[in-house]
Structure formats: C-alpha cells, structure tokens
Write a protein that holds these residues in place. Structure first.
Motif, PDB file in Angstrom:
ATOM      1  N   ALA A  55       7.607  25.566  22.299  1.00  0.00           N
ATOM      2  CA  ALA A  55       7.577  24.534  21.263  1.00  0.00           C
ATOM      3  C   ALA A  55       8.937  24.413  20.589  1.00  0.00           C
ATOM      4  O   ALA A  55       9.407  23.304  20.300  1.00  0.00           O
ATOM      5  N   ARG A  56       9.588  25.543  20.329  1.00  0.00           N
ATOM      6  CA  ARG A  56      10.901  25.521  19.701  1.00  0.00           C
ATOM      7  C   ARG A  56      11.916  24.818  20.596  1.00  0.00           C
ATOM      8  O   ARG A  56      12.706  23.996  20.131  1.00  0.00           O
ATOM      9  N   LEU A  57      11.898  25.118  21.888  1.00  0.00           N
ATOM     10  CA  LEU A  57      12.817  24.466  22.819  1.00  0.00           C
ATOM     11  C   LEU A  57      12.490  22.984  22.959  1.00  0.00           C
ATOM     12  O   LEU A  57      13.392  22.150  23.062  1.00  0.00           O
ATOM     13  N   GLN A  58      11.198  22.646  22.949  1.00  0.00           N
ATOM     14  CA  GLN A  58      10.811  21.233  23.029  1.00  0.00           C
ATOM     15  C   GLN A  58      11.338  20.468  21.817  1.00  0.00           C
ATOM     16  O   GLN A  58      11.853  19.367  21.942  1.00  0.00           O
ATOM     17  N   ARG A  59      11.196  21.061  20.616  1.00  0.00           N
ATOM     18  CA  ARG A  59      11.696  20.383  19.407  1.00  0.00           C
ATOM     19  C   ARG A  59      13.202  20.230  19.476  1.00  0.00           C
ATOM     20  O   ARG A  59      13.744  19.200  19.097  1.00  0.00           O
ATOM     21  N   LYS A  60      13.887  21.239  19.944  1.00  0.00           N
ATOM     22  CA  LYS A  60      15.338  21.172  20.034  1.00  0.00           C
ATOM     23  C   LYS A  60      15.776  20.114  21.037  1.00  0.00           C
ATOM     24  O   LYS A  60      16.747  19.409  20.826  1.00  0.00           O
ATOM     25  N   LEU A  61      15.027  19.985  22.132  1.00  0.00           N
ATOM     26  CA  LEU A  61      15.358  19.008  23.156  1.00  0.00           C
ATOM     27  C   LEU A  61      15.152  17.588  22.647  1.00  0.00           C
ATOM     28  O   LEU A  61      15.898  16.687  23.009  1.00  0.00           O
ATOM     29  N   HIS A  62      14.168  17.381  21.789  1.00  0.00           N
ATOM     30  CA  HIS A  62      13.862  16.027  21.308  1.00  0.00           C
ATOM     31  C   HIS A  62      14.436  15.730  19.936  1.00  0.00           C
ATOM     32  O   HIS A  62      14.177  14.678  19.384  1.00  0.00           O
ATOM     33  N   ARG A  63      15.230  16.657  19.367  1.00  0.00           N
ATOM     34  CA  ARG A  63      15.831  16.410  18.058  1.00  0.00           C
ATOM     35  C   ARG A  63      16.877  15.314  18.194  1.00  0.00           C
ATOM     36  O   ARG A  63      17.718  15.352  19.094  1.00  0.00           O
TER      37      ARG A  63
END
Length: 145
Positions: A55-63
């Motif tokens: 989830a953390r990587l997903q948020r970072k990817l879509h920031r």
C-alpha cells in the motif's frame, strides 16, 4: 427469546443482539469494542504481513508530482505522463517501478530547475549557437530554382 453469553473480553454476561445472533462474541461496552477491534486488526496484520508495504509503494507510485500540481506551461510538460505506469509496474514489478519513477522525478526537477536558472541568468540560446550537424545539412541542400 434473547440468548445471553459471556463477553470474550471482560467476561460479563450480555444479551446477544437479535440481528447479530451467534456471531456476536463481545458485549457493547466501549472498552470491549475497542479491544475487539484491536485484536481483529492485529490478526488481520498477521495474516497479511506485506499489505502495508504494498500500500505504501502504491501510494508513492500514484502521488502527484510537483509538475502535476501546478498548471503546465508551454515549456514545462511532464514526461512522466507519457508512460503508462500500470504497465511498467506489471512488467518490472512494483519496487522497480517506484525506484524508476522516483529517479525520473528527480531528473525532471533537476532539468526544470536548470532551465529556470538559465532563464534567470538572462542567457539565451539562439539558432547561431546551436551545434552544427542539422544546420550544416540544411546549408548543403541546393536552393530551389
């Protein structure tokens, strides 16, 4: 007739809510509900240990990047928008896609800052100062009659 059963947290007997029925294991006291929620979250995290990382990587990817927050001008179009990141993530994996995207963001910001610094310095690049190969090819062509 309503059933009664002992609370799994405090041990007090309580009446089971008719709509919940056999699934209700904890009384309605606020402290017992908090503890039930805490235990349920702890069990879920034990069953899904990598969820937070993903989830953390997903948020970072879509920031959104800085260039996506500000309206793009004619000279500042983000090259990050030209790549379909969902395809890249599927091909190379989530961690590699995040590293590549963050590296590209750093390069885009560096290039943008270099252009801004160059404009602030008053330097202008004219056609006469451009390196020669393309200009030399034009000069070698015969002029139309």
């Amino acid at each position: 007739m309503r059933r009664t059963r002992p609370c799994r947290i405090c041990g007090q007997w309580f009446r089971v809510h008719p709509r919940v029925g056999l699934r209700q294991r904890v009384c309605s006291a606020a402290a017992c509900q908090r503890e039930r929620h805490r235990r349920a979250c702890m069990a879920w995290r034990r069953r899904n240990p990598d969820y937070d990382r993903e989830a953390r990587l997903q948020r970072k990817l879509h920031r959104p990047s800085l260039s996506q927050k500000t309206p793009p001008s004619a000279w500042m179009v983000s090259p990050m928008r030209q790549l379909d990141w969902s395809v890249a993530r599927d091909v190379v994996g989530l961690e590699v896609a995040v590293v590549v995207e963050e590296s590209a963001k750093v390069l885009c910001h560096w290039a943008r800052d270099a252009v801004i610094a160059q404009r602030a310095g008053g330097e202008r690049i004219t056609a006469r100062e451009l390196p020669g190969p393309a200009r030399d090819e034009i000069a070698k062509r015969p002029h139309p009659p």
